[in-house]
Write a protein that holds these residues in place. Structure first.
Motif, mmCIF file in Angstrom:
data_model
loop_
_atom_site.group_PDB
_atom_site.id
_atom_site.type_symbol
_atom_site.label_atom_id
_atom_site.label_comp_id
_atom_site.label_asym_id
_atom_site.label_seq_id
_atom_site.Cartn_x
_atom_site.Cartn_y
_atom_site.Cartn_z
ATOM 1 N N LEU A 46 0.824 -1.210 0.000
ATOM 2 C CA LEU A 46 0.000 0.000 0.000
ATOM 3 C C LEU A 46 0.859 1.260 0.000
ATOM 4 O O LEU A 46 0.554 2.240 -0.700
ATOM 5 C CB LEU A 46 -0.933 -0.002 1.212
ATOM 6 C CG LEU A 46 -2.037 -1.068 1.215
ATOM 7 C CD1 LEU A 46 -2.801 -1.036 2.532
ATOM 8 C CD2 LEU A 46 -2.983 -0.859 0.044
ATOM 9 N N GLU A 47 1.940 1.225 0.784
ATOM 10 C CA GLU A 47 2.824 2.386 0.846
ATOM 11 C C GLU A 47 3.514 2.618 -0.495
ATOM 12 O O GLU A 47 3.645 3.762 -0.958
ATOM 13 C CB GLU A 47 3.846 2.163 1.962
ATOM 14 C CG GLU A 47 4.781 3.347 2.208
ATOM 15 C CD GLU A 47 6.061 3.246 1.393
ATOM 16 O OE1 GLU A 47 6.606 4.308 1.030
ATOM 17 O OE2 GLU A 47 6.500 2.115 1.113
ATOM 18 N N MET A 48 3.938 1.523 -1.142
ATOM 19 C CA MET A 48 4.621 1.650 -2.425
ATOM 20 C C MET A 48 3.659 2.087 -3.517
ATOM 21 O O MET A 48 4.021 2.861 -4.406
ATOM 22 C CB MET A 48 5.283 0.319 -2.802
ATOM 23 C CG MET A 48 6.470 -0.025 -1.915
ATOM 24 S SD MET A 48 7.447 -1.448 -2.465
ATOM 25 C CE MET A 48 6.348 -2.358 -3.476
ATOM 26 N N PHE A 49 2.425 1.596 -3.466
ATOM 27 C CA PHE A 49 1.451 1.926 -4.508
ATOM 28 C C PHE A 49 1.110 3.412 -4.500
ATOM 29 O O PHE A 49 0.673 3.958 -5.519
ATOM 30 C CB PHE A 49 0.178 1.097 -4.316
ATOM 31 C CG PHE A 49 -0.800 1.230 -5.443
ATOM 32 C CD1 PHE A 49 -0.537 0.652 -6.675
ATOM 33 C CD2 PHE A 49 -1.976 1.940 -5.278
ATOM 34 C CE1 PHE A 49 -1.439 0.779 -7.726
ATOM 35 C CE2 PHE A 49 -2.882 2.081 -6.325
ATOM 36 C CZ PHE A 49 -2.600 1.508 -7.551
ATOM 37 N N ALA A 50 1.306 4.057 -3.363
ATOM 38 C CA ALA A 50 1.039 5.499 -3.280
ATOM 39 C C ALA A 50 2.099 6.316 -4.013
ATOM 40 O O ALA A 50 1.889 7.512 -4.255
ATOM 41 C CB ALA A 50 0.968 5.931 -1.812
ATOM 42 N N ARG A 51 3.201 5.693 -4.392
ATOM 43 C CA ARG A 51 4.273 6.408 -5.076
ATOM 44 C C ARG A 51 3.999 6.448 -6.585
ATOM 45 O O ARG A 51 3.751 5.411 -7.205
ATOM 46 C CB ARG A 51 5.614 5.724 -4.833
ATOM 47 C CG ARG A 51 6.000 5.613 -3.369
ATOM 48 C CD ARG A 51 7.302 4.856 -3.233
ATOM 49 N NE ARG A 51 7.651 4.637 -1.840
ATOM 50 C CZ ARG A 51 8.686 3.914 -1.448
ATOM 51 N NH1 ARG A 51 9.487 3.359 -2.355
ATOM 52 N NH2 ARG A 51 8.933 3.748 -0.156
ATOM 53 N N PRO A 52 4.071 7.623 -7.195
ATOM 54 C CA PRO A 52 3.846 7.721 -8.650
ATOM 55 C C PRO A 52 4.830 6.882 -9.464
ATOM 56 O O PRO A 52 4.467 6.334 -10.508
ATOM 57 C CB PRO A 52 4.022 9.221 -8.937
ATOM 58 C CG PRO A 52 3.729 9.888 -7.632
ATOM 59 C CD PRO A 52 4.229 8.946 -6.572
ATOM 60 N N SER A 53 6.066 6.759 -8.997
ATOM 61 C CA SER A 53 7.069 5.999 -9.749
ATOM 62 C C SER A 53 6.698 4.529 -9.845
ATOM 63 O O SER A 53 6.875 3.895 -10.899
ATOM 64 C CB SER A 53 8.447 6.150 -9.093
ATOM 65 O OG SER A 53 8.430 5.680 -7.757
ATOM 66 N N LEU A 54 6.162 3.957 -8.746
ATOM 67 C CA LEU A 54 5.783 2.548 -8.781
ATOM 68 C C LEU A 54 4.540 2.345 -9.642
ATOM 69 O O LEU A 54 4.450 1.355 -10.378
ATOM 70 C CB LEU A 54 5.535 2.014 -7.375
ATOM 71 C CG LEU A 54 5.309 0.498 -7.390
ATOM 72 C CD1 LEU A 54 6.592 -0.226 -7.076
ATOM 73 C CD2 LEU A 54 4.224 0.081 -6.435
ATOM 74 N N ARG A 55 3.593 3.270 -9.556
ATOM 75 C CA ARG A 55 2.407 3.156 -10.413
ATOM 76 C C ARG A 55 2.800 3.241 -11.883
ATOM 77 O O ARG A 55 2.209 2.578 -12.738
ATOM 78 C CB ARG A 55 1.387 4.239 -10.064
ATOM 79 C CG ARG A 55 0.743 4.057 -8.696
ATOM 80 C CD ARG A 55 -0.571 4.820 -8.608
ATOM 81 N NE ARG A 55 -0.385 6.246 -8.802
ATOM 82 C CZ ARG A 55 -0.116 7.109 -7.833
ATOM 83 N NH1 ARG A 55 0.006 6.678 -6.570
ATOM 84 N NH2 ARG A 55 0.030 8.396 -8.089
ATOM 85 N N ALA A 56 3.830 4.034 -12.183
ATOM 86 C CA ALA A 56 4.320 4.114 -13.561
ATOM 87 C C ALA A 56 4.916 2.778 -14.004
ATOM 88 O O ALA A 56 4.700 2.337 -15.140
ATOM 89 C CB ALA A 56 5.366 5.225 -13.684
ATOM 90 N N ASP A 57 5.666 2.116 -13.115
ATOM 91 C CA ASP A 57 6.220 0.794 -13.447
ATOM 92 C C ASP A 57 5.113 -0.228 -13.648
ATOM 93 O O ASP A 57 5.187 -1.065 -14.562
ATOM 94 C CB ASP A 57 7.175 0.335 -12.345
ATOM 95 C CG ASP A 57 8.506 1.065 -12.375
ATOM 96 O OD1 ASP A 57 9.014 1.309 -13.483
ATOM 97 O OD2 ASP A 57 9.033 1.392 -11.300
ATOM 98 N N LEU A 58 4.095 -0.202 -12.800
ATOM 99 C CA LEU A 58 2.951 -1.106 -12.971
ATOM 100 C C LEU A 58 2.266 -0.866 -14.304
ATOM 101 O O LEU A 58 1.869 -1.809 -14.998
ATOM 102 C CB LEU A 58 1.956 -0.913 -11.824
ATOM 103 C CG LEU A 58 2.224 -1.652 -10.524
ATOM 104 C CD1 LEU A 58 1.256 -1.176 -9.442
ATOM 105 C CD2 LEU A 58 2.103 -3.161 -10.705
ATOM 106 N N TRP A 59 2.116 0.388 -14.667
ATOM 107 C CA TRP A 59 1.455 0.735 -15.912
ATOM 108 C C TRP A 59 2.266 0.259 -17.116
ATOM 109 O O TRP A 59 1.695 -0.249 -18.094
ATOM 110 C CB TRP A 59 1.233 2.245 -15.975
ATOM 111 C CG TRP A 59 0.536 2.719 -17.210
ATOM 112 C CD1 TRP A 59 1.008 3.603 -18.122
ATOM 113 C CD2 TRP A 59 -0.773 2.335 -17.673
ATOM 114 N NE1 TRP A 59 0.099 3.809 -19.129
ATOM 115 C CE2 TRP A 59 -1.008 3.044 -18.875
ATOM 116 C CE3 TRP A 59 -1.753 1.474 -17.191
ATOM 117 C CZ2 TRP A 59 -2.193 2.898 -19.603
ATOM 118 C CZ3 TRP A 59 -2.932 1.338 -17.916
ATOM 119 C CH2 TRP A 59 -3.146 2.041 -19.098
#
Length: 250
Positions: A46-59
């Motif tokens: 949850l903490e990592m998902f709040a980071r834009p950089s990680l959401r960009a990697d997921l995307w």
């Protein structure tokens, strides 16, 4: 078994597995440094998902998977249709297809990197290569499952090859194709992550490889949780579509 009972059974199974995961490090059976408790991994996710950089990697990883499946599905379906309709082509290409299907695709990954670099389309190409044979074989099996009398009647009424493919083959093939698609998504997901782990600057595979190399196990398992959620959502979406098309089996 009704839908509610299936959901309840899945919930019980998931709770049991997550409870075991939580208990093993808490009770000292597993080393918490190697296997962090589920609650720790979930909080980290949850903490990592709040980071834009990680959401960009997921995307990025999701886009690579969707692009690979979007190319492999029509290509594999068309090739499967051609092979199922032509006995001569099937005799020529079946040995090669079964050979490529049976060997681990990872041995070809260095070839993709050397010829295409480490960019977005290299991941997509490797994902297509890893999934197209599953779709092809599913499509060929689906075509062969179509009742010949349905095709004969359509031809007797003057239907064109395109009309036969659209009105006869597709409704009969779709349930089997959707089953093949679910398998293709699983293999495609694995292929994309493997390509990212092997050589990439972006994507969840790159992050997971980095976390593993640096012994950041809480982030590693958190990343696995996030990827599992994506895989489950995609799989259940395809399953729902498959259930709606189930009556076409009749």
């Amino acid at each position: 078994m009704n839908h509610a009972a299936v959901l309840a059974g899945r919930a019980v199974l998931a709770a049991a597995l997550l409870g075991i995961w939580e208990a093993l490090p808490r009770l000292g059976i597993a080393d918490p440094e190697l296997l962090p408790p589920f609650t720790v991994a979930a909080a980290t996710a949850l903490e990592m998902f709040a980071r834009p950089s990680l959401r960009a990697d997921l995307w990025v990883t999701t886009l690579e998977l969707l692009a690979a499946v979007a190319i492999a599905l029509p290509a594999g379906t068309l090739l499967g249709l051609l092979l199922a309709e032509s006995e001569r082509l099937a005799r020529i290409f079946d040995p090669l297809i079964f050979f490529l299907f049976s060997i681990p695709k990872s041995i070809f990954l260095p070839m993709f990197i050397l010829t295409m670099g480490i960019g977005f389309w290299q991941k997509v190409a490797f994902g297509v290569f890893s999934t197209v044979f599953i779709v092809l074989m599913s499509a060929a099996a689906a075509v062969r499952s179509v009742r010949p009398d349905h095709v004969f009647v359509a031809r007797a009424f003057g239907a064109s090859p395109v009309q036969i493919a659209w009105r006869v083959y597709l409704p009969s093939m779709l349930p089997i194709l959707l089953e093949g698609l679910r398998l293709a998504v699983i293999f495609g997901f694995t292929a994309v992550l493997l390509a990212e782990m092997y050589a990439s600057r972006t994507g969840m595979g790159h992050q997971i490889a980095s976390w593993g190399e640096n012994f950041m196990m809480d982030r590693l398992f958190a990343g696995v949780l996030l990827l599992s959620v994506i895989a489950i959502v995609v799989n259940e979406t395809i399953r729902a579509v498959e259930a709606r098309c189930g009556h076409w089996r009749q």
